[in-house]
Design a protein around this motif. Structure first.
Motif, PDB file in Angstrom:
ATOM      1  N   ARG A  15      38.727  36.679  36.980  1.00 56.62           N
ATOM      2  CA  ARG A  15      38.475  36.149  35.636  1.00 56.62           C
ATOM      3  C   ARG A  15      38.478  34.632  35.694  1.00 56.62           C
ATOM      4  NH1 ARG A  15      38.754  39.644  31.276  1.00 56.62           N
ATOM      5  NH2 ARG A  15      39.260  41.752  31.904  1.00 56.62           N
ATOM      6  N   CYS A  22      34.546  37.943  35.618  1.00 52.93           N
ATOM      7  CA  CYS A  22      33.551  37.439  36.566  1.00 52.93           C
ATOM      8  C   CYS A  22      33.847  38.037  37.938  1.00 52.93           C
ATOM      9  CB  CYS A  22      33.574  35.909  36.625  1.00 52.93           C
ATOM     10  SG  CYS A  22      35.020  35.214  37.438  1.00 52.93           S
ATOM     11  N   THR A  24      34.307  36.550  41.988  1.00 54.16           N
ATOM     12  CA  THR A  24      34.482  35.315  42.749  1.00 54.16           C
ATOM     13  C   THR A  24      34.280  35.603  44.224  1.00 54.16           C
ATOM     14  OG1 THR A  24      36.020  34.474  41.094  1.00 54.16           O
ATOM     15  CG2 THR A  24      36.082  33.412  43.240  1.00 54.16           C
ATOM     16  N   HIS A  31      31.362  31.616  41.476  1.00 55.75           N
ATOM     17  CA  HIS A  31      31.593  32.664  40.475  1.00 55.75           C
ATOM     18  C   HIS A  31      30.273  33.282  40.015  1.00 55.75           C
ATOM     19  CE1 HIS A  31      35.707  31.247  40.081  1.00 55.75           C
ATOM     20  NE2 HIS A  31      35.231  30.023  39.892  1.00 55.75           N
ATOM     21  N   TRP A  32      30.266  34.599  39.884  1.00 57.62           N
ATOM     22  CA  TRP A  32      29.151  35.366  39.329  1.00 57.62           C
ATOM     23  C   TRP A  32      29.639  36.002  38.027  1.00 57.62           C
ATOM     24  CZ3 TRP A  32      24.178  36.146  39.279  1.00 57.62           C
ATOM     25  CH2 TRP A  32      23.661  37.326  38.760  1.00 57.62           C
ATOM     26  N   LEU A  33      28.941  35.730  36.939  1.00 59.23           N
ATOM     27  CA  LEU A  33      29.324  36.347  35.676  1.00 59.23           C
ATOM     28  C   LEU A  33      28.077  36.666  34.869  1.00 59.23           C
ATOM     29  CD1 LEU A  33      30.328  33.813  33.005  1.00 59.23           C
ATOM     30  CD2 LEU A  33      30.107  33.001  35.340  1.00 59.23           C
ATOM     31  N   TYR A  34      28.283  37.488  33.881  1.00 59.53           N
ATOM     32  CA  TYR A  34      27.193  37.872  32.998  1.00 59.53           C
ATOM     33  C   TYR A  34      27.334  37.129  31.679  1.00 59.53           C
ATOM     34  CZ  TYR A  34      26.078  41.505  36.325  1.00 59.53           C
ATOM     35  OH  TYR A  34      25.729  42.171  37.465  1.00 59.53           O
ATOM     36  N   TYR A  38      30.507  36.607  28.847  1.00 61.56           N
ATOM     37  CA  TYR A  38      30.929  35.306  28.335  1.00 61.56           C
ATOM     38  C   TYR A  38      30.827  35.271  26.810  1.00 61.56           C
ATOM     39  CZ  TYR A  38      30.624  30.335  27.176  1.00 61.56           C
ATOM     40  OH  TYR A  38      30.808  29.097  26.596  1.00 61.56           O
ATOM     41  N   TRP A  98      25.273  32.250  38.151  1.00 61.32           N
ATOM     42  CA  TRP A  98      26.000  31.829  39.342  1.00 61.32           C
ATOM     43  C   TRP A  98      26.504  30.407  39.133  1.00 61.32           C
ATOM     44  CZ3 TRP A  98      28.525  33.720  43.202  1.00 61.32           C
ATOM     45  CH2 TRP A  98      28.970  32.862  44.199  1.00 61.32           C
ATOM     46  N   TRP A 104      32.651  25.339  37.092  1.00 56.63           N
ATOM     47  CA  TRP A 104      33.367  25.720  35.869  1.00 56.63           C
ATOM     48  C   TRP A 104      34.337  24.603  35.477  1.00 56.63           C
ATOM     49  CZ3 TRP A 104      32.867  28.511  31.811  1.00 56.63           C
ATOM     50  CH2 TRP A 104      33.963  28.796  30.988  1.00 56.63           C
TER      51      TRP A 104
END
Length: 183
Positions: A15, A22, A24, A31-34, A38, A98, A104
């Motif tokens: 996270r 996410c 990592t 970091h990969w997140l959608y 978010y 990405w 971040w």
């Protein structure tokens, strides 16, 4: 899932700031997140503001195209601001994002972490291009005129732009001999 950036690490569930879901990278710490995760988190936590970081952050700058770790499609790059060359990668088909290691933290430092979704919009990117163009022209004029003359001409321009007889004043300045009837 393999890391899209370093290609060596494995993406594991984590996270961002212990809050946003996410994945990592075990190696490069990217970091990969959608975007959906978010936005969902943001909607559930509208009062949360990310703590602004004051340290000097230098994320890794990637210039090559990155492939989405989920679909292997080339991701689009979006500039964060006109101040930085760093870009965020987005796969617009699945809204996967990405973030290189420390990006971040850079977003938090610049008070942009709660605006992540806006970075991908046309108005945001147009504003950045406009700011970059202005900076390029300012730099060009400063080099052409010199710093002192550039400051002076900016003051004259500001005065002229507000003057009710602006056109006549510009004509006077433009004329080689304003006291001659023949040019």
């Amino acid at each position: 899932m393999k890391c899209t950036s370093c290609k060596a690490g494995v993406l594991t569930p984590t996270r961002l700031d212990k809050q946003i879901p996410c994945m990592t990278c075990s190696s490069c710490k990217g970091h990969w997140l959608y975007l959906e995760d978010y936005l969902s988190w943001k909607e559930k936590n509208p009062e949360v503001k990310f703590k602004r970081i004051k340290t000097n952050i230098k994320p890794r700058l990637t210039t090559s195209a990155l492939l989405c770790p989920k679909t292997s499609i080339i991701m689009s790059k979006f500039r964060i601001s006109s101040k930085y060359d760093y870009k965020i990668n987005l796969n617009p088909t699945i809204n996967g994002i990405w973030l290189e290691k420390d990006v971040w933290e850079l977003l938090k430092k610049e008070d942009l972490a709660d605006k992540l979704n806006q970075i991908f919009t046309d108005p945001w990117q147009r504003k950045i291009k406009k700011e970059m163009s202005k900076a390029m022209f300012e730099n060009m004029y400063q080099q052409q005129f010199g710093e002192d003359d550039y400051e002076q001409i900016k003051k004259i321009k500001a005065w002229l732009s507000q003057h009710p007889k602006k056109i006549h004043l510009i004509g006077y300045l433009h004329s080689d001999n304003p006291y001659s009837a023949t040019k």
